[in-house]
Enzyme design. Structure first.
Site, PDB file in Angstrom:
ATOM      1  N   ARG A 170      -1.583   3.611   1.608  1.00 57.68           N
ATOM      2  CA  ARG A 170      -1.749   2.873   0.350  1.00 57.68           C
ATOM      3  C   ARG A 170      -1.916   1.373   0.633  1.00 57.68           C
ATOM      4  O   ARG A 170      -2.677   0.696  -0.040  1.00 57.68           O
ATOM      5  CB  ARG A 170      -0.517   3.110  -0.548  1.00 57.68           C
ATOM      6  CG  ARG A 170      -0.667   2.488  -1.928  1.00 57.68           C
ATOM      7  CD  ARG A 170       0.488   2.839  -2.831  1.00 57.68           C
ATOM      8  NE  ARG A 170       1.660   2.014  -2.587  1.00 57.68           N
ATOM      9  CZ  ARG A 170       2.834   2.156  -3.209  1.00 57.68           C
ATOM     10  NH1 ARG A 170       2.978   3.115  -4.096  1.00 57.68           N
ATOM     11  NH2 ARG A 170       3.835   1.363  -2.945  1.00 57.68           N
TER      12      ARG A 170
ATOM     13  N   ARG B 190      17.778   2.076 -10.509  1.00 52.78           N
ATOM     14  CA  ARG B 190      17.632   2.111  -9.058  1.00 52.78           C
ATOM     15  C   ARG B 190      18.959   1.814  -8.371  1.00 52.78           C
ATOM     16  O   ARG B 190      19.041   1.896  -7.149  1.00 52.78           O
ATOM     17  CB  ARG B 190      16.628   1.024  -8.679  1.00 52.78           C
ATOM     18  CG  ARG B 190      15.534   1.401  -7.701  1.00 52.78           C
ATOM     19  CD  ARG B 190      14.692   0.163  -7.541  1.00 52.78           C
ATOM     20  NE  ARG B 190      13.554   0.261  -6.699  1.00 52.78           N
ATOM     21  CZ  ARG B 190      12.342   0.594  -7.079  1.00 52.78           C
ATOM     22  NH1 ARG B 190      12.108   0.990  -8.322  1.00 52.78           N
ATOM     23  NH2 ARG B 190      11.351   0.556  -6.229  1.00 52.78           N
TER      24      ARG B 190
ATOM     25  N   ARG C 136      -1.412  -3.885  -1.840  1.00 48.85           N
ATOM     26  CA  ARG C 136      -0.274  -4.388  -2.619  1.00 48.85           C
ATOM     27  C   ARG C 136       0.529  -5.351  -1.760  1.00 48.85           C
ATOM     28  O   ARG C 136       0.763  -5.080  -0.588  1.00 48.85           O
ATOM     29  CB  ARG C 136       0.598  -3.195  -3.060  1.00 48.85           C
ATOM     30  CG  ARG C 136       0.740  -3.085  -4.561  1.00 48.85           C
ATOM     31  CD  ARG C 136       1.464  -1.842  -4.953  1.00 48.85           C
ATOM     32  NE  ARG C 136       2.899  -1.912  -4.707  1.00 48.85           N
ATOM     33  CZ  ARG C 136       3.766  -1.025  -5.180  1.00 48.85           C
ATOM     34  NH1 ARG C 136       3.349  -0.028  -5.924  1.00 48.85           N
ATOM     35  NH2 ARG C 136       5.048  -1.139  -4.923  1.00 48.85           N
TER      36      ARG C 136
ATOM     37  N   ARG D  79      12.350  -1.267   1.592  1.00 54.57           N
ATOM     38  CA  ARG D  79      12.440  -0.491   0.339  1.00 54.57           C
ATOM     39  C   ARG D  79      13.003   0.901   0.600  1.00 54.57           C
ATOM     40  O   ARG D  79      13.794   1.416  -0.195  1.00 54.57           O
ATOM     41  CB  ARG D  79      11.065  -0.410  -0.326  1.00 54.57           C
ATOM     42  CG  ARG D  79      10.814  -1.616  -1.222  1.00 54.57           C
ATOM     43  CD  ARG D  79       9.354  -2.018  -1.288  1.00 54.57           C
ATOM     44  NE  ARG D  79       8.493  -0.978  -1.782  1.00 54.57           N
ATOM     45  CZ  ARG D  79       7.225  -0.822  -1.397  1.00 54.57           C
ATOM     46  NH1 ARG D  79       6.709  -1.607  -0.490  1.00 54.57           N
ATOM     47  NH2 ARG D  79       6.498   0.124  -1.928  1.00 54.57           N
TER      48      ARG D  79
ATOM     49  N   LYS E 162       5.994   9.563  -7.205  1.00 54.37           N
ATOM     50  CA  LYS E 162       6.682   9.396  -8.488  1.00 54.37           C
ATOM     51  C   LYS E 162       5.788   8.803  -9.575  1.00 54.37           C
ATOM     52  O   LYS E 162       5.709   9.334 -10.686  1.00 54.37           O
ATOM     53  CB  LYS E 162       7.824   8.408  -8.250  1.00 54.37           C
ATOM     54  CG  LYS E 162       9.126   8.736  -8.815  1.00 54.37           C
ATOM     55  CD  LYS E 162      10.236   7.819  -8.304  1.00 54.37           C
ATOM     56  CE  LYS E 162       9.843   6.651  -7.461  1.00 54.37           C
ATOM     57  NZ  LYS E 162       9.934   5.348  -8.061  1.00 54.37           N
TER      58      LYS E 162
END
Ligand code: ADP
Length: 204
Positions: free
Chosen positions: A141, A104, A147, A158, A29
């Protein structure tokens, strides 16, 4: 259909470009939204990026959001709604925007409708990929970018929150008369981008 706005006395027709990106974490996204915003000439408004910036800057919002984000939970609706509404009020968003990561939840979608004074978004792009692919991408990632919310627990949280809180928006928008363009997120970044542009051309 596009909303054509023509201020009184003007010869110029403005084509509103108000696009929402929906899709689970890892669907690509953010990458695709950044590209599309350049193509459309509208600002890319990413709630995740805004919140991460607030954390780095140590603002009041950032201090409240940091722990919640690290756990993969959702920042309370009122805080996120106020942040995005303020951003949408800035001049560069007047002729369109590309929202990424917001809304969201259903209350956020309703708050957005209110903030836009019933002037709904034009199109929703739903980017999807199978869950095993999402997990693989997010773990990759995590290794590459480090992160703080890319731990296995936070990623699982999530994805679960996406299914519970965000996926229902896929039914909310058609009920409001807003088309949802579903796009397959598998393949190269270029191939997916072409699909998105084609889907939007069909929707407009
Ligand atoms: P990802 O899509 O990979 O989870 P984002 O950058 O969209 O990353 O969001 C990172 C985190 O920021 C989320 O896990 C959540 O804690 C918070 N966040 C972002 N957008 C919202 C939102 N609209 N409502 C609540 N929390 C949000």
């Amino acid at each position: 259909m596009p909303a054509h706005r023509q201020p009184a006395g003007s010869q110029v027709t403005y084509v509103s470009r108000r696009v929402l990106f929906l899709g689970p974490q890892g669907s690509g996204k953010g990458t695709q939204a950044a590209r599309l915003s350049t193509l459309l000439g509208v600002p890319h408004i990413s709630s995740g990026d805004m919140l991460r910036r607030a954390v780095v800057e140590g603002t009041d919002l950032g201090r409240r959001a940091a722990g919640i984000m690290a756990a993969g939970d959702l920042v309370p609706d009122d805080l996120v709604v106020a942040m995005v509404a303020e951003r949408l009020g800035q001049g560069d968003a007047a002729c369109g925007f590309l929202l990424d990561g917001f809304p969201r939840t259903l209350p956020q979608a309703q708050a957005l409708d209110e903030a836009l004074h019933g002037d709904a978004v034009d199109t929703v792009v739903l980017l999807w990929a199978p869950e095993h692919e999402l997990l693989e991408r997010l773990m990759k990632r995590a290794l590459e970018q480090g992160r703080t919310d890319d731990t296995a627990e936070a990623i699982t949280r999530r994805l679960a929150l996406y299914r519970e809180e965000t996926a229902p928006l896929v039914d909310y928008y058609p009920a409001q008369g807003v088309a949802v363009a579903e796009v397959d997120g598998l393949g190269t970044i270029d191939a997916v981008f072409v699909r998105i542009v084609n889907a939007l051309a069909g929707a407009w």
